[in-house]
Motif scaffolding. Structure first.
Motif, mmCIF file in Angstrom:
data_model
loop_
_atom_site.group_PDB
_atom_site.id
_atom_site.type_symbol
_atom_site.label_atom_id
_atom_site.label_comp_id
_atom_site.label_asym_id
_atom_site.label_seq_id
_atom_site.Cartn_x
_atom_site.Cartn_y
_atom_site.Cartn_z
ATOM 1 N N ASP A 96 -11.096 -10.681 4.296
ATOM 2 C CA ASP A 96 -10.284 -9.539 3.881
ATOM 3 C C ASP A 96 -9.077 -9.996 3.063
ATOM 4 O O ASP A 96 -8.738 -9.389 2.039
ATOM 5 N N ARG A 97 -8.441 -11.093 3.520
ATOM 6 C CA ARG A 97 -7.284 -11.610 2.786
ATOM 7 C C ARG A 97 -7.697 -12.113 1.396
ATOM 8 O O ARG A 97 -7.005 -11.857 0.392
ATOM 9 N N GLU A 98 -8.815 -12.818 1.367
ATOM 10 C CA GLU A 98 -9.271 -13.317 0.073
ATOM 11 C C GLU A 98 -9.629 -12.164 -0.861
ATOM 12 O O GLU A 98 -9.325 -12.197 -2.053
ATOM 13 N N PHE A 99 -10.262 -11.130 -0.290
ATOM 14 C CA PHE A 99 -10.614 -9.979 -1.103
ATOM 15 C C PHE A 99 -9.363 -9.279 -1.631
ATOM 16 O O PHE A 99 -9.287 -8.913 -2.813
ATOM 17 N N ASN A 100 -8.372 -9.078 -0.756
ATOM 18 C CA ASN A 100 -7.134 -8.419 -1.185
ATOM 19 C C ASN A 100 -6.424 -9.226 -2.270
ATOM 20 O O ASN A 100 -5.902 -8.668 -3.246
#
Length: 446
Positions: free
Chosen positions: A235-239
């Motif tokens: 999720d962090r990488e996607f954001n």
């Protein structure tokens, strides 16, 4: 566990832990009490049954022997050398006299009867009476049960004391067992509470516990933690990727818009369209920054003037009013500054102002800045109780939304920003008409 998981309040964790410990202790106490009470009841019942059976057998044998001796020699009253027994022989000529002396004896039939009461001196008595009635004579044999009742009372006291003692012992055993049972669970909870993130992969819990139910729970938590850490990382990488990829075209749009606005000789319509593109780009940039903070659960810092941000928001909406007879005003404090990025404040306050402008067809939208809060007051159609209870739910669109654009997530984002920064937001109907939205920062003016 990953740092994004919201821990349960400490007072609730303690209450649940004490409740489970108390349930174990209460279970031991109830088990000890019930077993001891059942044993005491069974002991007393068995004693009474055996004693009554023995006494009745003895009395039946003795009264039969008493009648037999009388039949052998009716001329004399036979004696029975039995302790605690009193024999009486009543011949036919004394039957009526017995009615006056002992009316109960007179009415009794053959068999064993129990009598109890208080004598003339006020003392309690209890005895069993064996009765044999023949035409030749009536035979009575009384067995004194006073000592037996006294012994029964002492036995009952001893049994009650044993119930109390064993219940206390059960409480001690339950407390000790609950402490032993709950110790690994408490240790597991302490290790979970002590972890506050900071590492990519948390330290496994299962190797620190034996291969029992608690160890299985720790193993399940490790598995859950690994999967959740992986999800959070993705999720962090996607954001981060989305934020970077969106900021690049927005920067291009901003640069191109600034260049076009700098060109001389632009007509009014072209100027308005470019300014609208510029405002949309700024709103999009603010929203991306705020969503990125929310996804990371990180507070951004800054010094944002609330009145200044409100003026910018109202100025942006004035350009989009068209012919709607609506007045947009700002009043109140001009020095209120909050510790947050201007983008976050703009998104939170902008949603409140945007809703007020969207649903108010005429009148005014007033932004009133106080010492530690800002209010958005409109003269729109008002707010129903159902809308007031559900406005901050994600995807909820109010009664007056109609066919307007929007997915119902604006106020949800406002609520999440308030949670992140410790602000408070409330929306309620106005005194006479419209809606009053209050954003409280909980800080003193700088």
């Amino acid at each position: 566990m990953p740092e994004t998981a919201t821990p349960e309040p400490a007072h609730k964790r303690g209450r649940y832990r004490r409740r489970l410990r108390s349930r174990i202790i209460v279970s031991f106490v109830l088990l000890g009490f019930c077993l001891t009470a059942l044993f005491a009841f069974a002991t007393n019942w068995a004693r009474m049954r055996v004693e009554n059976q023995l006494v009745e057998d003895v009395m039946n044998r003795n009264i039969d022997e008493y009648a037999r001796r009388y039949a052998v020699d009716p001329s004399r009253n036979p004696d029975l050398p039995v302790q605690q027994m009193r024999a009486r022989l009543v011949k036919p000529d004394k039957f009526e006299a017995l009615r006056l002396e002992e009316p109960d004896w007179y009415e009794f039939g053959d068999g064993i009867h129990s009598l109890s009461g208080v004598d003339e001196r006020g003392q309690r008595f209890s005895y069993k009476l064996a009765v044999r009635k023949t035409p030749e004579a009536w035979f009575f044999l009384a067995y004194d049960m006073t000592d037996s009742i006294r012994g029964e009372t002492q036995l009952n006291r001893a049994l009650m004391l044993s119930v109390i003692v064993f219940s206390l012992l059960s409480w001690v055993l339950g407390w000790w067992s609950a402490s032993r049972v709950m110790r690994p669970v408490s240790d597991l909870a302490s290790r979970l509470r002590a972890y506050r993130g900071g590492t990519k992969h948390p330290e496994p819990l299962a190797p620190r516990f034996p291969d029992d139910e608690v160890g299985q729970l720790a193993e399940a938590l490790d598995d859950y933690s690994a999967r959740l850490t992986e999800v959070v990382q993705r999720d962090r990488e996607f954001n981060a990727d989305v934020s970077h990829e969106l900021r690049t075209p927005l920067a291009v749009i901003r640069g191109a818009t600034e260049l076009l606005l700098a060109r001389p000789g632009l007509d009014e319509k072209m100027l308005q369209r470019l300014q609208r593109i510029q405002r949309a780009e700024q709103q999009c940039s603010d929203l991306i920054g705020s969503l990125l903070l929310l996804s990371r659960n990180e507070r951004g810092h800054g010094s944002s003037n609330v009145a200044k941000v409100a003026e910018q928001l109202l100025e942006a909406h004035r350009a989009q009013l068209g012919g709607k007879p609506l007045e947009l005003l700002v009043e109140g404090e001009r020095e209120l500054v909050v510790d947050a990025p201007e983008a976050a404040l703009s998104v939170a306050l902008g949603n409140l102002v945007g809703n007020a402008v969207k649903y108010t067809q005429e009148g005014q939208v007033l932004v009133r800045v106080g010492s530690n809060a800002v209010q958005v007051i409109d003269t729109g159609p008002g707010l129903s109780e159902k809308d007031a209870a559900s406005l901050f739910q994600r995807g909820y669109r109010g009664t007056h939304a109609g066919h307007s654009q929007g997915g119902g997530i604006g106020l949800s984002i406002v609520s999440r920003l308030c949670t992140l920064y410790g602000w408070q937001v409330e929306i309620h109907p106005g005194k006479e008409q419209g809606v009053v939205a209050t954003l409280c920062f909980g800080v003193e003016p700088t």
